[in-house]
Design an enzyme around this catalytic site. Structure first.
Site, PDB file in Angstrom:
ATOM      1  N   THR A  77      38.560  30.150  30.114  1.00 34.75           N
ATOM      2  CA  THR A  77      37.306  30.767  30.572  1.00 34.75           C
ATOM      3  C   THR A  77      37.600  31.532  31.870  1.00 34.75           C
ATOM      4  OG1 THR A  77      36.595  28.826  31.856  1.00 34.75           O
ATOM      5  CG2 THR A  77      35.951  28.886  29.539  1.00 34.75           C
ATOM      6  N   GLU A 130      51.453  27.596  33.069  1.00 39.27           N
ATOM      7  CA  GLU A 130      52.347  28.759  33.186  1.00 39.27           C
ATOM      8  C   GLU A 130      51.589  30.082  33.168  1.00 39.27           C
ATOM      9  OE1 GLU A 130      55.021  30.633  34.102  1.00 39.27           O
ATOM     10  OE2 GLU A 130      56.279  29.122  33.136  1.00 39.27           O
ATOM     11  N   VAL A 133      50.116  32.290  36.463  1.00 39.24           N
ATOM     12  CA  VAL A 133      50.891  33.109  37.398  1.00 39.24           C
ATOM     13  C   VAL A 133      51.811  34.047  36.620  1.00 39.24           C
ATOM     14  CG1 VAL A 133      52.447  33.125  39.374  1.00 39.24           C
ATOM     15  CG2 VAL A 133      50.927  31.181  39.025  1.00 39.24           C
ATOM     16  N   GLY A 135      51.377  36.175  34.003  1.00 40.13           N
ATOM     17  CA  GLY A 135      51.241  36.466  32.572  1.00 40.13           C
ATOM     18  C   GLY A 135      52.442  35.999  31.760  1.00 40.13           C
ATOM     19  N   GLY A 187      41.127  51.539  31.615  1.00 38.72           N
ATOM     20  CA  GLY A 187      40.920  50.115  31.357  1.00 38.72           C
ATOM     21  C   GLY A 187      41.888  49.227  32.134  1.00 38.72           C
ATOM     22  N   ASP A 201      43.104  38.053  43.597  1.00 39.83           N
ATOM     23  CA  ASP A 201      43.848  37.570  42.431  1.00 39.83           C
ATOM     24  C   ASP A 201      45.287  37.208  42.812  1.00 39.83           C
ATOM     25  OD1 ASP A 201      44.301  37.332  39.414  1.00 39.83           O
ATOM     26  OD2 ASP A 201      45.748  38.895  39.954  1.00 39.83           O
ATOM     27  N   LYS A 205      47.163  33.340  42.893  1.00 41.18           N
ATOM     28  CA  LYS A 205      48.459  33.009  42.284  1.00 41.18           C
ATOM     29  C   LYS A 205      49.394  32.401  43.318  1.00 41.18           C
ATOM     30  CE  LYS A 205      47.794  36.523  38.743  1.00 41.18           C
ATOM     31  NZ  LYS A 205      47.820  37.973  38.489  1.00 41.18           N
ATOM     32  N   GLY A 297      47.329  40.784  30.265  1.00 40.50           N
ATOM     33  CA  GLY A 297      47.200  41.178  28.865  1.00 40.50           C
ATOM     34  C   GLY A 297      46.979  39.954  28.012  1.00 40.50           C
TER      35      GLY A 297
END
Lengths: 316, 316
Positions: A77, A130, A133, A135, A187, A201, A205, A297
């Site tokens: 979420t 995992e 941090v 992706g 985008g 953000d 991390k 992504g």
């Protein structure tokens, strides 16, 4: 493994789509709109189709997903600050039922790490995160591999949106506003880009990395954060004259936790371009390690989630 | 975990020196000269001192180390081609005793992978060999994380000596012979550098990667190999005129296994300089991942060995 997935945004959707390839079964999918539960495996295609057309994954109460039969709760979420709800509550319920928890949601491990670890200790379940941090970049598993005590510092470009903006500003000589608008069109940046361009953000991390490296005690409030919103194009031009450029660099070391624009060598390792991320580890016995890749992504982050699920399976 | 370490070269010595930091105990150390065994832990400092002064680790027969009490056999004797002995024999004996095997020695997994996996299947022990590819770089654990089926190709600069020679030739405009002599003076190249400059070492690593990605079937003989010995300085100069450079690149893909000098962009990701290595993974769902770091060195390689030992402990 049987997965109950919370969150049906880009990451949650990719997790349910890819789980089968990794040999796992999705037995529940829930978001704020509803839930679908099937202990023999939900109909993934039909569920995602319904979410796309009706805006809901199913008629069930999300609570039924928490109470259903599963091995691992996947929390995807949206990241929230402060109390980190509803993600934290989902993790707590799973631990109370002795299930494993895999987070893609940064909130619980950035803001309430110590509480979460305490709940894990009282549970038969284990916590992995995992995906929170970098992706697709195997950041936390590399720290585990090298040995937490052997890692002396971690720094890196941890936010793809900010990096896209800065690298376009540097190479094209465009203003922040111009590039941000372009990024929104593509985008790459959200309508409200604050979370990314203000450094929040990246700092979240870093708080997570600090918790891992120094065994807890950190939240977002412990990070020195400054964003890129007020960075003039002229700063990048001046930097370029001497072979430097500017990136939003997150850093975790015994000296503290920070996320801020930094001067770095133009052709140096940290100067990744576009939305790529890079993480640099300083180690005691293994020198410097650099890992770059896609830091965000749906599929990329889902790959990290499913790597955690497979790890739990191996370590069972 | 209790470790029996075979080989007292740079890697073996670093493993016994660092094992304690990772919470493990070295209960045996053996090389061709002799062995020392102590089920409560050998005296590491005294043993390494004796090796340095007398050229032997102890008076024992190496066979006593194989028959001693240990959880993991660490194989760090020199890599040999063809029958991969004595490393292969050590691994076989450990599996016959239901012990785990961690290899730093490339021979057994490059030349006799299928046999080794067959022995592992008949044993309670498990096989890991992170240290055989890319030293400190977590190459194999990244493949495990991302999922073997999800990795479509791996390429990289896998030999530090060849890379040192090529990057010095390119930046300084010096001849192969000149730079090689310099590398030998610095201890970067061995007196007989064939293994590195002819591409054999890089090709062995590619054979190992192919075995991991495609579930066995590969040996050194399956790789297309060409070295850098006959590369004229003029080739590097010509390449540089158009913004390219040359590196010894190993590659593993469904199209085959190779290690050969390749033209790559001068400021591109693969163009690491000096003795650094880089490994580039193409994945199906997670894009491209790049990991760079120290590809050789005693402590660096020992870190990878000890990461494998810790992994075995977690997965027990």
């Amino acid at each position: 493994m049987k997965l109950a997935v919370f969150g049906a945004g880009a990451v949650g959707r990719s997790v349910v789509e890819l789980a089968g390839e990794y040999g796992h079964t999705v037995t529940a999918l829930a978001d704020s709109s509803g839930a679908v539960v099937d202990s023999s495996g939900i109909d993934v295609a039909a569920t995602l189709e319904r979410k796309a057309s009706d805006g809901t994954v199913g008629d069930g109460d999300p609570q039924t997903a928490l109470e259903s039969e599963y091995d691992v709760l996947v929390e995807a979420t949206p990241t929230t600050l402060g109390d980190a709800q509803p993600g934290f509550g989902h993790a707590r319920e799973a631990f109370a039922r002795d299930r494993d928890v895999v987070l893609a949601n940064k909130g619980p491990v950035a803001e309430r790490y110590d509480e979460l670890r305490a709940l894990e200790r009282e549970s038969e379940g284990s916590l992995l995160f995992e995906a929170t941090v970098g992706g697709a970049i195997p950041v936390l598993s590399t720290i585990t591999d090298v040995g937490t005590e052997n890692v002396t510092a971690v720094r890196g470009v941890l936010n793809g949106t900010a990096n896209f903006v800065l690298s376009r500003m540097a190479t094209e000589g465009l203003s922040y506003e111009h590039v941000l608008a372009e990024a929104q069109d593509l985008g790459v940046a959200e309508a409200d880009p604050s979370f990314d361009v203000d450094g929040t953000d990246a700092a979240l991390k870093c708080a997570i990395l600090a918790n891992v490296l120094f065994d807890g005690g950190y939240t977002l409030a412990d990070a020195d954060v400054s964003g890129i919103r007020d960075l003039p194009g002229s700063a990048l031009e001046l930097a370029a004259e001497d072979g430097w450029t500017i990136r939003l660099v997150g850093e975790v070391s015994p000296n503290g936790v920070s996320a801020a624009p930094r001067l770095i060598p133009e052709n140096g390792t940290l100067a990744v371009s576009g939305t790529r991320n890079i993480v640099q580890f300083e180690t005691q016995h293994a020198g410097q390690l650099n890992i770059s890749g896609r830091g965000a992504g749906g599929d990329e982050t889902a790959t990290a989630v499913l790597a955690d699920v497979s790890r739990l399976e191996r370590e069972m």
